[in-house]
Write a protein that holds these residues in place. Structure first.
Motif, PDB file in Angstrom:
ATOM      1  N   GLU A 142       0.803  -1.215   0.000  1.00  0.00           N
ATOM      2  CA  GLU A 142       0.000   0.000   0.000  1.00  0.00           C
ATOM      3  C   GLU A 142       0.842   1.273   0.000  1.00  0.00           C
ATOM      4  O   GLU A 142       0.605   2.193  -0.796  1.00  0.00           O
ATOM      5  CB  GLU A 142      -0.945   0.004   1.214  1.00  0.00           C
ATOM      6  CG  GLU A 142      -1.769   1.248   1.344  1.00  0.00           C
ATOM      7  CD  GLU A 142      -2.733   1.192   2.522  1.00  0.00           C
ATOM      8  OE1 GLU A 142      -3.500   2.157   2.680  1.00  0.00           O
ATOM      9  OE2 GLU A 142      -2.740   0.193   3.281  1.00  0.00           O
ATOM     10  N   SER A 143       1.839   1.350   0.864  1.00  0.00           N
ATOM     11  CA  SER A 143       2.629   2.587   0.965  1.00  0.00           C
ATOM     12  C   SER A 143       3.355   2.887  -0.345  1.00  0.00           C
ATOM     13  O   SER A 143       3.479   4.049  -0.738  1.00  0.00           O
ATOM     14  CB  SER A 143       3.614   2.523   2.133  1.00  0.00           C
ATOM     15  OG  SER A 143       4.553   1.489   1.934  1.00  0.00           O
ATOM     16  N   LEU A 178       0.800   4.242  -2.889  1.00  0.00           N
ATOM     17  CA  LEU A 178       0.370   5.603  -2.576  1.00  0.00           C
ATOM     18  C   LEU A 178       1.509   6.616  -2.678  1.00  0.00           C
ATOM     19  O   LEU A 178       1.312   7.794  -2.445  1.00  0.00           O
ATOM     20  CB  LEU A 178      -0.264   5.641  -1.183  1.00  0.00           C
ATOM     21  CG  LEU A 178      -1.505   4.760  -1.031  1.00  0.00           C
ATOM     22  CD1 LEU A 178      -2.040   4.838   0.386  1.00  0.00           C
ATOM     23  CD2 LEU A 178      -2.576   5.110  -2.054  1.00  0.00           C
ATOM     24  N   ASP A 204      -9.543   2.817  -0.086  1.00  0.00           N
ATOM     25  CA  ASP A 204     -10.635   2.929   0.886  1.00  0.00           C
ATOM     26  C   ASP A 204     -11.183   1.548   1.214  1.00  0.00           C
ATOM     27  O   ASP A 204     -11.316   0.702   0.319  1.00  0.00           O
ATOM     28  CB  ASP A 204     -11.795   3.773   0.328  1.00  0.00           C
ATOM     29  CG  ASP A 204     -11.478   5.248   0.220  1.00  0.00           C
ATOM     30  OD1 ASP A 204     -10.426   5.687   0.738  1.00  0.00           O
ATOM     31  OD2 ASP A 204     -12.293   5.976  -0.397  1.00  0.00           O
ATOM     32  N   MET A 248      -4.938   7.487  -5.956  1.00  0.00           N
ATOM     33  CA  MET A 248      -5.013   8.529  -4.931  1.00  0.00           C
ATOM     34  C   MET A 248      -4.983   7.946  -3.517  1.00  0.00           C
ATOM     35  O   MET A 248      -4.297   8.453  -2.643  1.00  0.00           O
ATOM     36  CB  MET A 248      -6.298   9.347  -5.101  1.00  0.00           C
ATOM     37  CG  MET A 248      -6.329  10.146  -6.393  1.00  0.00           C
ATOM     38  SD  MET A 248      -7.892  11.022  -6.618  1.00  0.00           S
ATOM     39  CE  MET A 248      -7.870  12.146  -5.227  1.00  0.00           C
ATOM     40  N   ARG A 249      -5.779   6.891  -3.320  1.00  0.00           N
ATOM     41  CA  ARG A 249      -5.859   6.285  -1.982  1.00  0.00           C
ATOM     42  C   ARG A 249      -6.567   4.940  -2.081  1.00  0.00           C
ATOM     43  O   ARG A 249      -7.112   4.588  -3.126  1.00  0.00           O
ATOM     44  CB  ARG A 249      -6.589   7.202  -1.006  1.00  0.00           C
ATOM     45  CG  ARG A 249      -8.045   7.400  -1.318  1.00  0.00           C
ATOM     46  CD  ARG A 249      -8.734   8.268  -0.246  1.00  0.00           C
ATOM     47  NE  ARG A 249     -10.155   8.231  -0.420  1.00  0.00           N
ATOM     48  CZ  ARG A 249     -10.851   9.116  -1.128  1.00  0.00           C
ATOM     49  NH1 ARG A 249     -10.243  10.132  -1.706  1.00  0.00           N
ATOM     50  NH2 ARG A 249     -12.161   9.000  -1.233  1.00  0.00           N
TER      51      ARG A 249
END
Length: 143
Positions: free
Chosen positions: A47-48, A51, A74, A71-72
């Motif tokens: 994830e990091s 992003l 969720d 962007m992110r």
């Protein structure tokens, strides 16, 4: 620059970059923020890195043809109670040089050095090369 990674995903049922943009535009109207998203069962472990400048590269008709910046991520709980990941994307679609990609399920990580470059300004509306020609050019190191 810090390390980042990209995703690659088949755009099932999409005929062209334009049809992907049209579908996303219609779908975005149903969402509170109006941002495109792709909901997937698996949460990316990296994830990091995603992003930190990563994009999702879309495979259309056997070719990577475009990308969107991630962007992110969720959390989404489906009507079945199962936790899923919504990959929220910037609305802008960037056309890329085409790159052949064999079918696969789900999404895969794509290292920055393996990603096709964005098309230069002014070439964004070009039609992609036929898959056979793209593969032949890739095989000899031209693409």
């Amino acid at each position: 620059m810090d390390k980042h990674v990209n995703l690659v995903k088949l755009s099932v049922g999409t005929e062209s970059v334009d049809s992907l943009a049209t579908w996303q535009s219609q779908y975005r109207r149903t969402l509170p923020e109006g941002l495109p998203r792709h909901v997937t069962r698996m949460w990316p472990k990296r994830e990091s890195e995603l992003l930190n400048g990563g994009s999702i590269y879309w495979v259309i008709k056997g070719l990577i043809q475009c990308r969107q910046r991630i962007m992110r991520l969720d959390e989404v709980i489906g009507s079945d109670g199962i936790r899923r990941c919504a990959i929220v994307l910037e609305p802008e679609i960037h056309r890329t040089n085409t790159a052949p990609k064999r079918p696969f399920q789900g999404w895969r990580y794509l290292k920055p050095e393996e990603t096709p470059a964005d098309l230069p300004e002014g070439r964004e509306q070009e039609e992609p090369l036929p898959p056979e020609l793209s593969q032949a050019l890739a095989d000899i190191g031209v693409l």
